[in-house]
Design a protein around this motif. Sequence first.
Motif, PDB file in Angstrom:
ATOM      1  N   MET A  21       3.764  10.599   2.425  1.00  0.00           N
ATOM      2  CA  MET A  21       4.889   9.679   2.282  1.00  0.00           C
ATOM      3  C   MET A  21       5.873  10.197   1.239  1.00  0.00           C
ATOM      4  O   MET A  21       5.472  10.535   0.132  1.00  0.00           O
ATOM      5  CB  MET A  21       4.366   8.300   1.857  1.00  0.00           C
ATOM      6  CG  MET A  21       5.419   7.228   1.698  1.00  0.00           C
ATOM      7  SD  MET A  21       4.745   5.666   1.034  1.00  0.00           S
ATOM      8  CE  MET A  21       3.652   5.146   2.336  1.00  0.00           C
ATOM      9  N   GLU A  22       7.138  10.269   1.629  1.00  0.00           N
ATOM     10  CA  GLU A  22       8.202  10.512   0.652  1.00  0.00           C
ATOM     11  C   GLU A  22       8.607   9.154   0.121  1.00  0.00           C
ATOM     12  O   GLU A  22       9.024   8.286   0.886  1.00  0.00           O
ATOM     13  CB  GLU A  22       9.409  11.174   1.313  1.00  0.00           C
ATOM     14  CG  GLU A  22       9.252  12.637   1.578  1.00  0.00           C
ATOM     15  CD  GLU A  22      10.512  13.241   2.143  1.00  0.00           C
ATOM     16  OE1 GLU A  22      11.573  13.149   1.490  1.00  0.00           O
ATOM     17  OE2 GLU A  22      10.429  13.791   3.254  1.00  0.00           O
ATOM     18  N   ILE A  23       8.475   8.958  -1.164  1.00  0.00           N
ATOM     19  CA  ILE A  23       8.761   7.641  -1.730  1.00  0.00           C
ATOM     20  C   ILE A  23       9.821   7.700  -2.821  1.00  0.00           C
ATOM     21  O   ILE A  23      10.168   6.693  -3.425  1.00  0.00           O
ATOM     22  CB  ILE A  23       7.457   6.968  -2.206  1.00  0.00           C
ATOM     23  CG1 ILE A  23       7.653   5.484  -2.429  1.00  0.00           C
ATOM     24  CG2 ILE A  23       6.892   7.674  -3.411  1.00  0.00           C
ATOM     25  CD1 ILE A  23       6.401   4.686  -2.408  1.00  0.00           C
ATOM     26  N   THR A  66       8.455  -1.352   3.694  1.00  0.00           N
ATOM     27  CA  THR A  66       9.116  -1.001   2.443  1.00  0.00           C
ATOM     28  C   THR A  66       9.653  -2.287   1.829  1.00  0.00           C
ATOM     29  O   THR A  66      10.028  -3.214   2.541  1.00  0.00           O
ATOM     30  CB  THR A  66      10.257   0.008   2.663  1.00  0.00           C
ATOM     31  OG1 THR A  66      11.224  -0.561   3.538  1.00  0.00           O
ATOM     32  CG2 THR A  66       9.730   1.296   3.269  1.00  0.00           C
ATOM     33  N   THR A  67       9.671  -2.332   0.518  1.00  0.00           N
ATOM     34  CA  THR A  67      10.090  -3.557  -0.161  1.00  0.00           C
ATOM     35  C   THR A  67      11.329  -3.358  -1.021  1.00  0.00           C
ATOM     36  O   THR A  67      11.706  -4.256  -1.750  1.00  0.00           O
ATOM     37  CB  THR A  67       8.949  -4.089  -1.054  1.00  0.00           C
ATOM     38  OG1 THR A  67       8.634  -3.099  -2.030  1.00  0.00           O
ATOM     39  CG2 THR A  67       7.721  -4.427  -0.235  1.00  0.00           C
ATOM     40  N   SER A  68      11.924  -2.191  -0.933  1.00  0.00           N
ATOM     41  CA  SER A  68      13.105  -1.921  -1.752  1.00  0.00           C
ATOM     42  C   SER A  68      14.085  -1.079  -0.952  1.00  0.00           C
ATOM     43  O   SER A  68      13.783  -0.618   0.136  1.00  0.00           O
ATOM     44  CB  SER A  68      12.700  -1.191  -3.036  1.00  0.00           C
ATOM     45  OG  SER A  68      12.170   0.075  -2.720  1.00  0.00           O
ATOM     46  N   GLY A  73       6.353   1.202  -1.083  1.00  0.00           N
ATOM     47  CA  GLY A  73       5.902   1.657   0.229  1.00  0.00           C
ATOM     48  C   GLY A  73       4.507   1.117   0.481  1.00  0.00           C
ATOM     49  O   GLY A  73       3.595   1.364  -0.304  1.00  0.00           O
ATOM     50  N   LEU A  74       4.337   0.335   1.554  1.00  0.00           N
ATOM     51  CA  LEU A  74       3.074  -0.357   1.822  1.00  0.00           C
ATOM     52  C   LEU A  74       2.556  -0.020   3.212  1.00  0.00           C
ATOM     53  O   LEU A  74       3.341   0.170   4.144  1.00  0.00           O
ATOM     54  CB  LEU A  74       3.283  -1.872   1.732  1.00  0.00           C
ATOM     55  CG  LEU A  74       3.904  -2.386   0.434  1.00  0.00           C
ATOM     56  CD1 LEU A  74       4.367  -3.818   0.598  1.00  0.00           C
ATOM     57  CD2 LEU A  74       2.913  -2.268  -0.694  1.00  0.00           C
ATOM     58  N   LEU A  75       1.241   0.025   3.358  1.00  0.00           N
ATOM     59  CA  LEU A  75       0.599   0.216   4.660  1.00  0.00           C
ATOM     60  C   LEU A  75      -0.387  -0.923   4.891  1.00  0.00           C
ATOM     61  O   LEU A  75      -1.108  -1.323   3.975  1.00  0.00           O
ATOM     62  CB  LEU A  75      -0.132   1.558   4.713  1.00  0.00           C
ATOM     63  CG  LEU A  75       0.768   2.790   4.755  1.00  0.00           C
ATOM     64  CD1 LEU A  75      -0.032   4.052   4.460  1.00  0.00           C
ATOM     65  CD2 LEU A  75       1.447   2.905   6.113  1.00  0.00           C
ATOM     66  N   ASP A  76      -0.391  -1.449   6.117  1.00  0.00           N
ATOM     67  CA  ASP A  76      -1.294  -2.525   6.515  1.00  0.00           C
ATOM     68  C   ASP A  76      -2.061  -2.078   7.753  1.00  0.00           C
ATOM     69  O   ASP A  76      -1.573  -1.252   8.531  1.00  0.00           O
ATOM     70  CB  ASP A  76      -0.510  -3.790   6.883  1.00  0.00           C
ATOM     71  CG  ASP A  76       0.449  -4.247   5.800  1.00  0.00           C
ATOM     72  OD1 ASP A  76       0.037  -4.273   4.631  1.00  0.00           O
ATOM     73  OD2 ASP A  76       1.597  -4.575   6.138  1.00  0.00           O
TER      74      ASP A  76
END
Length: 98
Positions: free
Chosen positions: A21-23, A82-84, A32-35
Amino acid sequence: MTSNAFALGFQPSLARIVAPMEIGSGVVGTDGLLDLSRDGATWTAVPLSDLGKFDSNTRIVGGLVNLAGQPAGTSIYWRWRTTSGIAQALHGVWVQCK
């Protein structure tokens, strides 16, 4: 971004996910989140850890999650959130289930 179903032929109780992941200036597990899901409707957030560098811009992230509390299902789905407003990119996903 949500994956298609990956048929497993069994009901997974645990799953591990690993992804490059490029964050950017973001924080793994916050920006950056994964579920993961067994049915594509009920999601469990994966507690992500930074597992190291892939290259100068890309981190390897991953985590293990218990799926036993989810509704029955014999497939696995992953979802990236993503949260931002930070520019991010996901370069692949590897999921292992048991």
